[in-house]
Design a protein around this motif. Structure first.
Motif, PDB file in Angstrom:
ATOM      1  N   GLY A 183     153.069  27.576   4.069  1.00 18.01           N
ATOM      2  CA  GLY A 183     151.903  27.836   3.225  1.00 18.01           C
ATOM      3  C   GLY A 183     150.990  26.642   3.073  1.00 18.01           C
ATOM      4  O   GLY A 183     149.771  26.755   3.170  1.00 18.01           O
ATOM      5  N   LEU A 184     151.589  25.468   2.851  1.00 15.30           N
ATOM      6  CA  LEU A 184     150.802  24.259   2.611  1.00 15.30           C
ATOM      7  C   LEU A 184     149.917  23.901   3.794  1.00 15.30           C
ATOM      8  O   LEU A 184     148.748  23.546   3.632  1.00 15.30           O
ATOM      9  CB  LEU A 184     151.743  23.093   2.277  1.00 15.30           C
ATOM     10  CG  LEU A 184     151.079  21.740   2.008  1.00 15.30           C
ATOM     11  CD1 LEU A 184     150.201  21.819   0.769  1.00 15.30           C
ATOM     12  CD2 LEU A 184     152.139  20.654   1.840  1.00 15.30           C
ATOM     13  N   TYR A 185     150.465  24.008   5.012  1.00 12.76           N
ATOM     14  CA  TYR A 185     149.713  23.643   6.208  1.00 12.76           C
ATOM     15  C   TYR A 185     149.081  24.849   6.900  1.00 12.76           C
ATOM     16  O   TYR A 185     148.548  24.717   8.001  1.00 12.76           O
ATOM     17  CB  TYR A 185     150.625  22.899   7.191  1.00 12.76           C
ATOM     18  CG  TYR A 185     151.055  21.553   6.682  1.00 12.76           C
ATOM     19  CD1 TYR A 185     150.195  20.452   6.723  1.00 12.76           C
ATOM     20  CD2 TYR A 185     152.320  21.368   6.123  1.00 12.76           C
ATOM     21  CE1 TYR A 185     150.585  19.223   6.245  1.00 12.76           C
ATOM     22  CE2 TYR A 185     152.718  20.138   5.637  1.00 12.76           C
ATOM     23  CZ  TYR A 185     151.852  19.060   5.702  1.00 12.76           C
ATOM     24  OH  TYR A 185     152.238  17.836   5.223  1.00 12.76           O
ATOM     25  N   ARG A 186     149.124  26.012   6.236  1.00 21.32           N
ATOM     26  CA  ARG A 186     148.492  27.239   6.727  1.00 21.32           C
ATOM     27  C   ARG A 186     148.911  27.557   8.166  1.00 21.32           C
ATOM     28  O   ARG A 186     148.085  27.925   9.006  1.00 21.32           O
ATOM     29  CB  ARG A 186     146.968  27.142   6.642  1.00 21.32           C
ATOM     30  CG  ARG A 186     146.426  26.879   5.253  1.00 21.32           C
ATOM     31  CD  ARG A 186     146.964  27.872   4.231  1.00 21.32           C
ATOM     32  NE  ARG A 186     146.647  29.243   4.569  1.00 21.32           N
ATOM     33  CZ  ARG A 186     145.514  29.848   4.230  1.00 21.32           C
ATOM     34  NH1 ARG A 186     144.619  29.189   3.522  1.00 21.32           N
ATOM     35  NH2 ARG A 186     145.295  31.099   4.565  1.00 21.32           N
ATOM     36  N   LEU A 187     150.215  27.436   8.447  1.00 24.89           N
ATOM     37  CA  LEU A 187     150.701  27.791   9.773  1.00 24.89           C
ATOM     38  C   LEU A 187     150.576  29.283  10.010  1.00 24.89           C
ATOM     39  O   LEU A 187     150.418  29.731  11.145  1.00 24.89           O
ATOM     40  CB  LEU A 187     152.161  27.359   9.934  1.00 24.89           C
ATOM     41  CG  LEU A 187     152.429  25.857   9.781  1.00 24.89           C
ATOM     42  CD1 LEU A 187     153.892  25.559  10.045  1.00 24.89           C
ATOM     43  CD2 LEU A 187     151.548  25.052  10.714  1.00 24.89           C
ATOM     44  N   CYS A 188     150.675  30.057   8.949  1.00 24.83           N
ATOM     45  CA  CYS A 188     150.375  31.493   9.011  1.00 24.83           C
ATOM     46  C   CYS A 188     149.120  31.723   8.190  1.00 24.83           C
ATOM     47  O   CYS A 188     149.106  31.438   6.992  1.00 24.83           O
ATOM     48  CB  CYS A 188     151.533  32.321   8.454  1.00 24.83           C
ATOM     49  SG  CYS A 188     151.131  34.094   8.303  1.00 24.83           S
ATOM     50  N   PRO A 189     148.034  32.212   8.784  1.00 21.66           N
ATOM     51  CA  PRO A 189     146.776  32.357   8.054  1.00 21.66           C
ATOM     52  C   PRO A 189     146.828  33.384   6.930  1.00 21.66           C
ATOM     53  O   PRO A 189     145.927  33.433   6.093  1.00 21.66           O
ATOM     54  CB  PRO A 189     145.789  32.789   9.152  1.00 21.66           C
ATOM     55  CG  PRO A 189     146.639  33.426  10.197  1.00 21.66           C
ATOM     56  CD  PRO A 189     147.941  32.664  10.183  1.00 21.66           C
ATOM     57  N   TYR A 190     147.883  34.201   6.878  1.00 23.76           N
ATOM     58  CA  TYR A 190     147.971  35.258   5.876  1.00 23.76           C
ATOM     59  C   TYR A 190     148.981  34.952   4.773  1.00 23.76           C
ATOM     60  O   TYR A 190     149.176  35.758   3.869  1.00 23.76           O
ATOM     61  CB  TYR A 190     148.353  36.584   6.549  1.00 23.76           C
ATOM     62  CG  TYR A 190     147.474  36.928   7.714  1.00 23.76           C
ATOM     63  CD1 TYR A 190     146.127  37.243   7.539  1.00 23.76           C
ATOM     64  CD2 TYR A 190     147.973  36.906   9.013  1.00 23.76           C
ATOM     65  CE1 TYR A 190     145.306  37.540   8.606  1.00 23.76           C
ATOM     66  CE2 TYR A 190     147.161  37.209  10.096  1.00 23.76           C
ATOM     67  CZ  TYR A 190     145.830  37.520   9.890  1.00 23.76           C
ATOM     68  OH  TYR A 190     145.031  37.809  10.962  1.00 23.76           O
ATOM     69  N   THR A 191     149.647  33.794   4.828  1.00 20.98           N
ATOM     70  CA  THR A 191     150.674  33.462   3.839  1.00 20.98           C
ATOM     71  C   THR A 191     150.367  32.117   3.215  1.00 20.98           C
ATOM     72  O   THR A 191     150.292  31.101   3.911  1.00 20.98           O
ATOM     73  CB  THR A 191     152.066  33.417   4.498  1.00 20.98           C
ATOM     74  OG1 THR A 191     152.328  34.665   5.143  1.00 20.98           O
ATOM     75  CG2 THR A 191     153.144  33.150   3.455  1.00 20.98           C
ATOM     76  N   SER A 192     150.199  32.091   1.883  1.00 16.79           N
ATOM     77  CA  SER A 192     149.928  30.842   1.179  1.00 16.79           C
ATOM     78  C   SER A 192     151.147  30.338   0.421  1.00 16.79           C
ATOM     79  O   SER A 192     151.265  29.148   0.159  1.00 16.79           O
ATOM     80  CB  SER A 192     148.752  31.014   0.206  1.00 16.79           C
ATOM     81  OG  SER A 192     149.007  32.065  -0.707  1.00 16.79           O
ATOM     82  N   SER A 193     152.070  31.232   0.062  1.00 15.56           N
ATOM     83  CA  SER A 193     153.282  30.837  -0.643  1.00 15.56           C
ATOM     84  C   SER A 193     154.276  31.993  -0.619  1.00 15.56           C
ATOM     85  O   SER A 193     153.980  33.069  -0.084  1.00 15.56           O
ATOM     86  CB  SER A 193     152.965  30.457  -2.096  1.00 15.56           C
ATOM     87  OG  SER A 193     152.554  31.607  -2.829  1.00 15.56           O
ATOM     88  N   VAL A 194     155.447  31.786  -1.203  1.00 19.64           N
ATOM     89  CA  VAL A 194     156.454  32.837  -1.272  1.00 19.64           C
ATOM     90  C   VAL A 194     155.948  34.033  -2.069  1.00 19.64           C
ATOM     91  O   VAL A 194     156.286  35.183  -1.785  1.00 19.64           O
ATOM     92  CB  VAL A 194     157.761  32.285  -1.891  1.00 19.64           C
ATOM     93  CG1 VAL A 194     158.724  33.413  -2.230  1.00 19.64           C
ATOM     94  CG2 VAL A 194     158.433  31.313  -0.929  1.00 19.64           C
TER      95      VAL A 194
END
Length: 237
Positions: A183-194
């Motif tokens: 989430g922190l490094y936006r490796l998945c553009p659709y997930t920001s946190s748990v």
């Protein structure tokens, strides 16, 4: 009275951003792409004296040229794919270089390199170092990943540690990784946190929700393909 002269603007030239220059060279055709590829290779071996047409020899690395990949998530998938492939190989040479001339957001490659060279990720994936170089510093953006010498790697170290971890530890560590890396490094553009996943997918019928973490040994192959999820599912094996 005085009047300013009328100025007729014929046209304002448009300039490509730095991130578009390597991609535009690829789009010009095979000849220009080949020139770009050679310039990247020459750049990567700029501190060496070898002059050879064999890429692996001149770079002392496995080189991957990926002009078709544009989106950051595709770039990340390719990088992790090659990391895992390396772990199963003869572990020679110790370095892999991947170049993505058509990448739409170069800074994401730099963010990913920062993640991979962190102590936590380095130990988990068996990586000694990871560095990136972007255009215009390099003719095209690339990431270089170095692995430790085989003599420095304890056999099955990661497997042994994972077997000793409890289910609660596995879930907690996975949640921490999703929050502080994915989430922190936006490796998945659709997930920001748990707690916030599938962001921006409402138009395709997927509502925002939390990441569902399953701890077990079933593997991905046993997850029903038609199962409807409220958000992303992460399986920790």
């Amino acid at each position: 009275g005085f009047q300013f002269p009328k100025i007729k603007f014929i046209g304002i030239p448009s300039f490509k951003s730095d991130e578009e220059v390597p991609r535009s060279r690829v789009e010009k055709g095979p000849e220009e792409e080949e020139l770009l590829l050679r310039s990247v290779i020459n750049h990567c071996q700029r501190d060496k004296n070898e002059h050879t047409n064999d890429v692996s020899t001149c770079l002392e690395a496995s080189f991957y040229w990926e002009p078709a990949l544009e989106e950051s998530y595709s770039v990340a998938c390719k990088i992790f794919e090659e990391i895992f492939s390396y772990q199963k190989s003869t572990r020679s040479p110790r370095k892999i270089i991947l170049s993505f001339p058509s990448m739409s957001r170069q800074t994401d490659l730099e963010n990913l390199a920062n993640v991979l060279q962190s102590n936590e990720c380095g130990l988990l994936l068996g990586i000694e170092d990871a560095v990136s170089e972007l255009y215009p510093s390099s003719p095209a953006p690339y990431i270089s990943i170095t692995f430790p010498a085989e003599s420095d790697v304890e056999p099955n170290m990661v497997v042994k540690e994972s077997e000793q971890a409890s289910c609660d530890d596995a879930r907690t560590n996975t949640e921490d990784w999703v929050n502080n890396f994915l989430g922190l490094y936006r490796l998945c553009p659709y997930t920001s946190s748990v707690t916030r996943a599938a962001v921006g997918l409402k138009s395709v019928g997927v509502p925002v929700g939390g990441v569902h973490i399953t701890v077990g040994h079933t593997g991905y192959c046993n997850i029903p393909s038609k199962r409807k999820l409220n958000a992303a599912e992460v399986t920790s094996l």
